[in-house]
Design an enzyme around this catalytic site. Structure first.
Site, PDB file in Angstrom:
ATOM      1  CE  LYS A   1      36.430  35.476  34.898  1.00 44.26           C
ATOM      2  NZ  LYS A   1      37.916  35.401  34.849  1.00 44.26           N
TER       3      LYS A   1
ATOM      4  NE  ARG B   1      37.072  37.057  41.202  1.00 45.52           N
ATOM      5  CZ  ARG B   1      36.979  37.661  40.019  1.00 45.52           C
ATOM      6  NH1 ARG B   1      35.799  37.969  39.515  1.00 45.52           N
ATOM      7  NH2 ARG B   1      38.063  37.942  39.326  1.00 45.52           N
TER       8      ARG B   1
ATOM      9  NE  ARG C   1      42.479  42.108  31.530  1.00 42.00           N
ATOM     10  CZ  ARG C   1      41.898  41.234  32.357  1.00 42.00           C
ATOM     11  NH1 ARG C   1      40.919  40.462  31.928  1.00 42.00           N
ATOM     12  NH2 ARG C   1      42.301  41.141  33.602  1.00 42.00           N
TER      13      ARG C   1
ATOM     14  NE  ARG D   1      41.126  44.782  35.409  1.00 43.06           N
ATOM     15  CZ  ARG D   1      40.659  43.556  35.558  1.00 43.06           C
ATOM     16  NH1 ARG D   1      39.956  42.971  34.598  1.00 43.06           N
ATOM     17  NH2 ARG D   1      40.872  42.904  36.672  1.00 43.06           N
TER      18      ARG D   1
ATOM     19  NE  ARG E   1      43.416  40.240  39.104  1.00 48.87           N
ATOM     20  CZ  ARG E   1      43.630  40.716  37.865  1.00 48.87           C
ATOM     21  NH1 ARG E   1      44.666  41.510  37.638  1.00 48.87           N
ATOM     22  NH2 ARG E   1      42.809  40.409  36.904  1.00 48.87           N
TER      23      ARG E   1
HETATM   24  P1  ADP Z   1      38.903  37.446  31.950  1.00 50.45           P
HETATM   25  O1  ADP Z   1      37.642  38.229  31.747  1.00 50.45           O
HETATM   26  O2  ADP Z   1      38.643  35.981  32.191  1.00 50.45           O
HETATM   27  O3  ADP Z   1      39.802  38.020  33.006  1.00 50.45           O
HETATM   28  P2  ADP Z   1      39.625  38.445  29.272  1.00 50.45           P
HETATM   29  O4  ADP Z   1      38.474  38.030  28.447  1.00 50.45           O
HETATM   30  O5  ADP Z   1      39.717  39.873  29.648  1.00 50.45           O
HETATM   31  O6  ADP Z   1      39.741  37.502  30.589  1.00 50.45           O
HETATM   32  O7  ADP Z   1      40.956  38.001  28.488  1.00 50.45           O
HETATM   33  C1  ADP Z   1      42.249  38.365  28.976  1.00 50.45           C
HETATM   34  C2  ADP Z   1      43.121  38.799  27.781  1.00 50.45           C
HETATM   35  O8  ADP Z   1      43.435  37.654  26.981  1.00 50.45           O
HETATM   36  C3  ADP Z   1      42.449  39.800  26.842  1.00 50.45           C
HETATM   37  O9  ADP Z   1      43.418  40.737  26.402  1.00 50.45           O
HETATM   38  C4  ADP Z   1      41.938  38.948  25.686  1.00 50.45           C
HETATM   39  O10 ADP Z   1      41.982  39.681  24.444  1.00 50.45           O
HETATM   40  C5  ADP Z   1      42.924  37.786  25.652  1.00 50.45           C
HETATM   41  N1  ADP Z   1      42.271  36.491  25.352  1.00 50.45           N
HETATM   42  C6  ADP Z   1      41.020  36.105  25.663  1.00 50.45           C
HETATM   43  N2  ADP Z   1      40.779  34.841  25.238  1.00 50.45           N
HETATM   44  C7  ADP Z   1      41.928  34.412  24.649  1.00 50.45           C
HETATM   45  C8  ADP Z   1      42.308  33.182  23.987  1.00 50.45           C
HETATM   46  N3  ADP Z   1      41.462  32.129  23.896  1.00 50.45           N
HETATM   47  N4  ADP Z   1      43.560  33.110  23.495  1.00 50.45           N
HETATM   48  C9  ADP Z   1      44.419  34.159  23.593  1.00 50.45           C
HETATM   49  N5  ADP Z   1      44.127  35.336  24.194  1.00 50.45           N
HETATM   50  C10 ADP Z   1      42.888  35.475  24.717  1.00 50.45           C
HETATM   51  P1  ADP Z   2      39.608  39.105  36.316  1.00 49.26           P
HETATM   52  O1  ADP Z   2      38.574  38.367  35.531  1.00 49.26           O
HETATM   53  O2  ADP Z   2      40.761  39.539  35.478  1.00 49.26           O
HETATM   54  O3  ADP Z   2      40.017  38.414  37.579  1.00 49.26           O
HETATM   55  P2  ADP Z   2      37.597  40.989  37.332  1.00 49.26           P
HETATM   56  O4  ADP Z   2      37.374  42.203  36.536  1.00 49.26           O
HETATM   57  O5  ADP Z   2      36.576  39.914  37.294  1.00 49.26           O
HETATM   58  O6  ADP Z   2      39.034  40.458  36.892  1.00 49.26           O
HETATM   59  O7  ADP Z   2      37.834  41.362  38.857  1.00 49.26           O
HETATM   60  C1  ADP Z   2      38.742  42.369  39.226  1.00 49.26           C
HETATM   61  C2  ADP Z   2      38.781  42.471  40.749  1.00 49.26           C
HETATM   62  O8  ADP Z   2      37.483  42.892  41.234  1.00 49.26           O
HETATM   63  C3  ADP Z   2      39.067  41.180  41.493  1.00 49.26           C
HETATM   64  O9  ADP Z   2      40.460  40.921  41.625  1.00 49.26           O
HETATM   65  C4  ADP Z   2      38.388  41.438  42.848  1.00 49.26           C
HETATM   66  O10 ADP Z   2      39.162  42.297  43.661  1.00 49.26           O
HETATM   67  C5  ADP Z   2      37.147  42.224  42.438  1.00 49.26           C
HETATM   68  N1  ADP Z   2      35.991  41.328  42.160  1.00 49.26           N
HETATM   69  C6  ADP Z   2      35.355  41.150  40.970  1.00 49.26           C
HETATM   70  N2  ADP Z   2      34.342  40.270  41.085  1.00 49.26           N
HETATM   71  C7  ADP Z   2      34.333  39.885  42.393  1.00 49.26           C
HETATM   72  C8  ADP Z   2      33.541  38.977  43.150  1.00 49.26           C
HETATM   73  N3  ADP Z   2      32.527  38.269  42.596  1.00 49.26           N
HETATM   74  N4  ADP Z   2      33.830  38.830  44.471  1.00 49.26           N
HETATM   75  C9  ADP Z   2      34.828  39.519  45.055  1.00 49.26           C
HETATM   76  N5  ADP Z   2      35.619  40.370  44.405  1.00 49.26           N
HETATM   77  C10 ADP Z   2      35.384  40.570  43.078  1.00 49.26           C
END
Ligand code: ADP
Ligand code: ADP
Ligand code: ZN
Length: 216
Positions: A13, A88, A127, A161, A172
């Site tokens: 995302k 979420r 990541r 992180r 998660r």
């Molecule tokens: P999210 O915001 O949904 O948690 P991220 O965009 O941070 O996910 O992506 C998680 C990790 O995977 C990052 O290190 C990113 O560089 C990598 N990543 C993102 N999209 C892809 C993909 N399509 N294929 C492989 N790795 C990816």
């Molecule tokens: P990822 O895409 O890898 O799950 P985020 O950066 O979106 O990670 O979220 C990290 C953490 O922040 C989540 O595990 C949760 O604890 C909190 N968080 C983020 N967005 C929300 C939301 N919309 N509602 C509740 N908790 C959230």
């Protein structure tokens, strides 16, 4: 353009949101980033959120809804925004509907990024992000062009992180399946859900997002 990127942790995302910012000139609203900033700054919200985030649970709806309600009022949201990590829960989705209706704004699309659970652990544990500009990287999947130097800003400091470890990722993922996955039928019924194959490589996913937005 107002979009939601919906998908499990590690689905890509944030990566795709950064590209959409560059393509459409709209703001990326990541509740995770905003909560981490609040934790780092030691604000009241940060103090309430810290332990919850470290345990892989969701922060309460009232906190995140309040954060988003303030954020969408800011100038950089005038052309639109990408919601990354919000909503979420169903309660958050309903609060968002009400917020948008009050402002007479509409969502253009909800993009579901479909990724198998088995792929997510490796994505999350590999990541890291640039400490200066927030650009996202991965140990294997997305490395800077010059090792140790951010492509976007030239920075040489990177962060990982605290919650990006295998144990917390499992928690998660549970939270995603129990509390966030019900948003898929919610948006499906409204006719706004568009799915892309998040297992494809990063450029391919960007291409699919562009294609579904242009078709839809
Ligand atoms: P999210 O915001 O949904 O948690 P991220 O965009 O941070 O996910 O992506 C998680 C990790 O995977 C990052 O290190 C990113 O560089 C990598 N990543 C993102 N999209 C892809 C993909 N399509 N294929 C492989 N790795 C990816
Ligand atoms: P990822 O895409 O890898 O799950 P985020 O950066 O979106 O990670 O979220 C990290 C953490 O922040 C989540 O595990 C949760 O604890 C909190 N968080 C983020 N967005 C929300 C939301 N919309 N509602 C509740 N908790 C959230
Ligand atoms: Zn950078």
């Amino acid at each position: 353009m107002r979009l939601i990127l919906l998908g499990p942790p590690g689905a890509g995302k944030g990566t795709q949101a950064q590209r959409l910012v560059d393509r459409y000139g709209i703001a990326q609203l990541s509740t995770g980033d905003m909560l981490r900033a609040a934790v780092a700054a030691g604000t009241e919200v940060g103090l309430r959120a810290k332990a919850v985030m470290e345990a892989g649970d969701l922060v309460s709806d009232d906190i995140v809804v309040g954060i988003i309600a303030d954020r969408v009022e800011q100038d950089d949201c005038q052309n639109g925004f990408i919601l990354d990590g919000f909503p979420r829960t169903l309660a958050q989705a309903e609060a968002l509907e009400q917020m948008l209706a009050e402002k007479s704004l509409q969502l253009n699309a909800v993009i579901e990024m479909q990724v198998d659970d088995a792929a997510l652990i490796g994505r999350i544990t590999g990541r890291y992000t640039c400490a200066a500009c927030g650009a996202g990287y991965h140990d294997r999947n997305l490395q800077p062009k010059v090792a140790g130097i951010c492509d976007k800003c030239g920075g040489a400091d990177f962060n990982r992180r605290a919650d990006d470890n295998a144990e917390t990722v499992a928690l998660r993922l549970n939270a995603y399946h129990e509390q966030t996955a019900p948003l898929l039928p919610f948006y499906q019924k409204k006719g706004s859900l568009l799915a892309v194959d998040g297992m494809a490589d990063i450029d391919e996913v960007s291409g699919q997002i562009k294609a579904v937005l242009e078709a839809g």
